[in-house]
Design a protein around this motif. Structure first.
Motif, PDB file in Angstrom:
ATOM      1  N   LEU A 183      -8.854  62.448  44.606  1.00  0.00           N
ATOM      2  CA  LEU A 183      -9.508  62.486  45.911  1.00  0.00           C
ATOM      3  C   LEU A 183      -9.103  61.254  46.713  1.00  0.00           C
ATOM      4  O   LEU A 183      -9.324  60.123  46.275  1.00  0.00           O
ATOM      5  N   VAL A 184      -8.523  61.471  47.878  1.00  0.00           N
ATOM      6  CA  VAL A 184      -8.080  60.386  48.750  1.00  0.00           C
ATOM      7  C   VAL A 184      -8.940  60.407  50.012  1.00  0.00           C
ATOM      8  O   VAL A 184      -9.035  61.437  50.688  1.00  0.00           O
ATOM      9  N   GLN A 216       0.054  58.166  37.116  1.00  0.00           N
ATOM     10  CA  GLN A 216      -0.989  58.206  36.094  1.00  0.00           C
ATOM     11  C   GLN A 216      -1.494  59.614  35.816  1.00  0.00           C
ATOM     12  O   GLN A 216      -1.837  59.933  34.679  1.00  0.00           O
ATOM     13  N   PHE A 217      -1.556  60.442  36.862  1.00  0.00           N
ATOM     14  CA  PHE A 217      -2.112  61.794  36.728  1.00  0.00           C
ATOM     15  C   PHE A 217      -1.150  62.801  37.376  1.00  0.00           C
ATOM     16  O   PHE A 217      -1.454  63.376  38.424  1.00  0.00           O
ATOM     17  N   PRO A 218       0.002  63.020  36.769  1.00  0.00           N
ATOM     18  CA  PRO A 218       1.039  63.864  37.390  1.00  0.00           C
ATOM     19  C   PRO A 218       0.637  65.311  37.613  1.00  0.00           C
ATOM     20  O   PRO A 218       1.213  65.984  38.470  1.00  0.00           O
ATOM     21  N   ASP A 219      -0.342  65.802  36.863  1.00  0.00           N
ATOM     22  CA  ASP A 219      -0.739  67.208  36.990  1.00  0.00           C
ATOM     23  C   ASP A 219      -1.906  67.419  37.959  1.00  0.00           C
ATOM     24  O   ASP A 219      -2.327  68.556  38.178  1.00  0.00           O
ATOM     25  N   ASN A 220      -2.424  66.337  38.503  1.00  0.00           N
ATOM     26  CA  ASN A 220      -3.570  66.460  39.406  1.00  0.00           C
ATOM     27  C   ASN A 220      -3.189  67.058  40.765  1.00  0.00           C
ATOM     28  O   ASN A 220      -2.136  66.748  41.324  1.00  0.00           O
ATOM     29  N   ILE A 221      -4.079  67.893  41.277  1.00  0.00           N
ATOM     30  CA  ILE A 221      -4.031  68.292  42.689  1.00  0.00           C
ATOM     31  C   ILE A 221      -4.418  67.066  43.510  1.00  0.00           C
ATOM     32  O   ILE A 221      -5.240  66.259  43.083  1.00  0.00           O
ATOM     33  N   ILE A 222      -3.850  66.927  44.696  1.00  0.00           N
ATOM     34  CA  ILE A 222      -4.213  65.822  45.589  1.00  0.00           C
ATOM     35  C   ILE A 222      -4.988  66.386  46.772  1.00  0.00           C
ATOM     36  O   ILE A 222      -4.484  67.255  47.495  1.00  0.00           O
ATOM     37  N   LEU A 223      -6.212  65.937  46.944  1.00  0.00           N
ATOM     38  CA  LEU A 223      -7.029  66.342  48.089  1.00  0.00           C
ATOM     39  C   LEU A 223      -7.286  65.123  48.968  1.00  0.00           C
ATOM     40  O   LEU A 223      -7.836  64.124  48.508  1.00  0.00           O
ATOM     41  N   LEU A 224      -6.851  65.196  50.219  1.00  0.00           N
ATOM     42  CA  LEU A 224      -7.101  64.133  51.180  1.00  0.00           C
ATOM     43  C   LEU A 224      -8.271  64.544  52.056  1.00  0.00           C
ATOM     44  O   LEU A 224      -8.275  65.647  52.628  1.00  0.00           O
ATOM     45  N   ALA A 225      -9.285  63.682  52.147  1.00  0.00           N
ATOM     46  CA  ALA A 225     -10.489  63.982  52.921  1.00  0.00           C
ATOM     47  C   ALA A 225     -10.601  63.016  54.090  1.00  0.00           C
ATOM     48  O   ALA A 225     -10.563  61.794  53.912  1.00  0.00           O
ATOM     49  N   ALA A 226     -10.733  63.549  55.286  1.00  0.00           N
ATOM     50  CA  ALA A 226     -10.876  62.750  56.498  1.00  0.00           C
ATOM     51  C   ALA A 226     -11.764  63.530  57.463  1.00  0.00           C
ATOM     52  O   ALA A 226     -12.190  64.649  57.162  1.00  0.00           O
TER      53      ALA A 226
END
Length: 371
Positions: A183-184, A216-226
């Protein structure tokens, strides 16, 4: 002066003739969107995305917040609730006058809007992240809101934080890694109003965060929240459901540039830099509020982000109309929120409104095919 007065009179006349802009039409669902959900795997992490809740009732609790509590209670230790900004209308956390010792009645009412949202964490015990929006920044600072949330969390033993935020520091992007998803958090309003040096610092920091997370977490989905979306078919994207609203926007821009709409130069710059920064990463989602509807976009050209979400419909009083474009998977103007379930065999998106028990829409974002 006379010209301004004439514009204001016209504006008031037009908006007085308009009605609430909530969309009573059924939801738009792209005919090519596969909504049949089978073979659901084990839940790794649930993300509840709920924005623009800054007019929420606390007694009785706002319907969208009550439904979010119900969803978060199902697996609180695996649930992250994200508030996507505009947490207090109209002007953020109240500022006391120099000689003022206690908040007055009106100010306490505004603070209660925020306290209502914190009930999700208080009643469900799920963790909560609160992102600032443009209306929060209209208080000229967000320190008071951050401090209130911190103290409330301590008093009620909650896991809730205002993010991105650090006392006496620039609100550079922050990241939290969870099971299957990173989570970004981005303060998009600050990026729209800050100077070039700080803007570049934030983009550089975002780039560093993403690289570190993927290592560190190559398999993670990346979710950017703004707060500000990268794609929308609501008023901030140029679609107006009411003539009065369109006229209002035109008059406002006669007196000052409106950086809150996607068409503005600063907003376009923000979109360009974020897209460039996240372009190396394939499984990305950008979630925001700002427009008061529920929208799901998918870019089939494989551009990044893969999915753009708008979840700014936490309050019926603020709903605005919504249209659709070639990327639209789903669109609805109804009080509710979006949920993402990260599973051991993929990720499923669900849309909830306050009129139905079950999701009004669901689809696979990604699905792992079992051998």
């Amino acid at each position: 002066m006379k010209f301004r007065l004439s514009c204001i009179i016209i504006l008031l006349s037009l908006t007085a003739c308009t009605t609430n802009s909530s969309n009573s039409h059924p939801p738009y669902v792209n005919a090519n969107t596969f909504t049949q959900i089978n073979d659901i795997g084990a839940l790794k992490q649930r993300i509840i995305l709920l924005g623009d809740a800054g007019l929420s009732n606390i007694t009785p609790l706002q319907a969208s917040l009550e439904k979010a509590v119900e969803r978060a209670k199902l697996s609180p230790d695996k649930t992250s609730v994200i508030l996507l900004g505009d947490n207090i209308y109209p002007s953020g956390f109240p500022n006391k006058e120099p000689q003022q010792k206690a908040f007055n009645t009106k100010q306490l009412k505004h603070i209660a809007y925020l306290e209502a949202q914190l009930q999700i964490a208080k009643q469900s015990r799920a963790e909560m992240f609160i992102v600032p929006g443009n209306h929060d920044w209209y208080a000229t600072q967000v320190d008071s809101q951050a401090s209130y949330i911190e103290n409330y969390a301590i008093e009620h033993q909650l896991t809730a934080q205002f993010i991105p935020y650090q006392v006496n520091e620039l609100p550079l992007p922050q990241m939290v890694n969870r099971n299957g998803i990173s989570l970004v958090f981005i303060d998009s309003m600050w990026l729209l109003k800050t100077n070039e040096e700080n803007f570049q610092k934030a983009i550089h920091h975002l780039n560093s965060l993403l690289k570190s997370s993927v290592e560190q977490f190559p398999d993670n989905i990346i979710l950017l929240a703004a707060h500000h979306p990268m794609e929308t078919m609501g008023p901030h994207g140029g679609y107006y459901s009411r003539f009065g609203h369109q006229t209002y926007e035109a008059i406002v821009q006669l007196f000052s540039p409106n950086h809150q709409d996607i068409s503005s130069e600063k907003y376009q710059k923000l979109i360009k830099h974020i897209k460039t920064t996240i372009s190396p990463y394939q499984r990305t989602i950008f979630a925001a509020g700002h427009d008061h509807s529920l929208q799901v976009f998918k870019d089939d050209t494989q551009s990044i982000p893969r999915y753009n979400l708008v979840s700014g419909a936490a309050n019926t009083k603020k709903l605005t109309g919504v249209s659709h474009n070639k990327n639209t998977e789903f669109a609805l103007s109804q009080e509710g929120f979006i949920e993402i379930d990260v599973l051991d065999n993929g990720a499923v998106l669900k849309v909830f409104d306050i009129k139905h028990t079950n999701p009004v829409h669901q689809q696979w974002l990604w699905q792992t095919v079992k051998n």
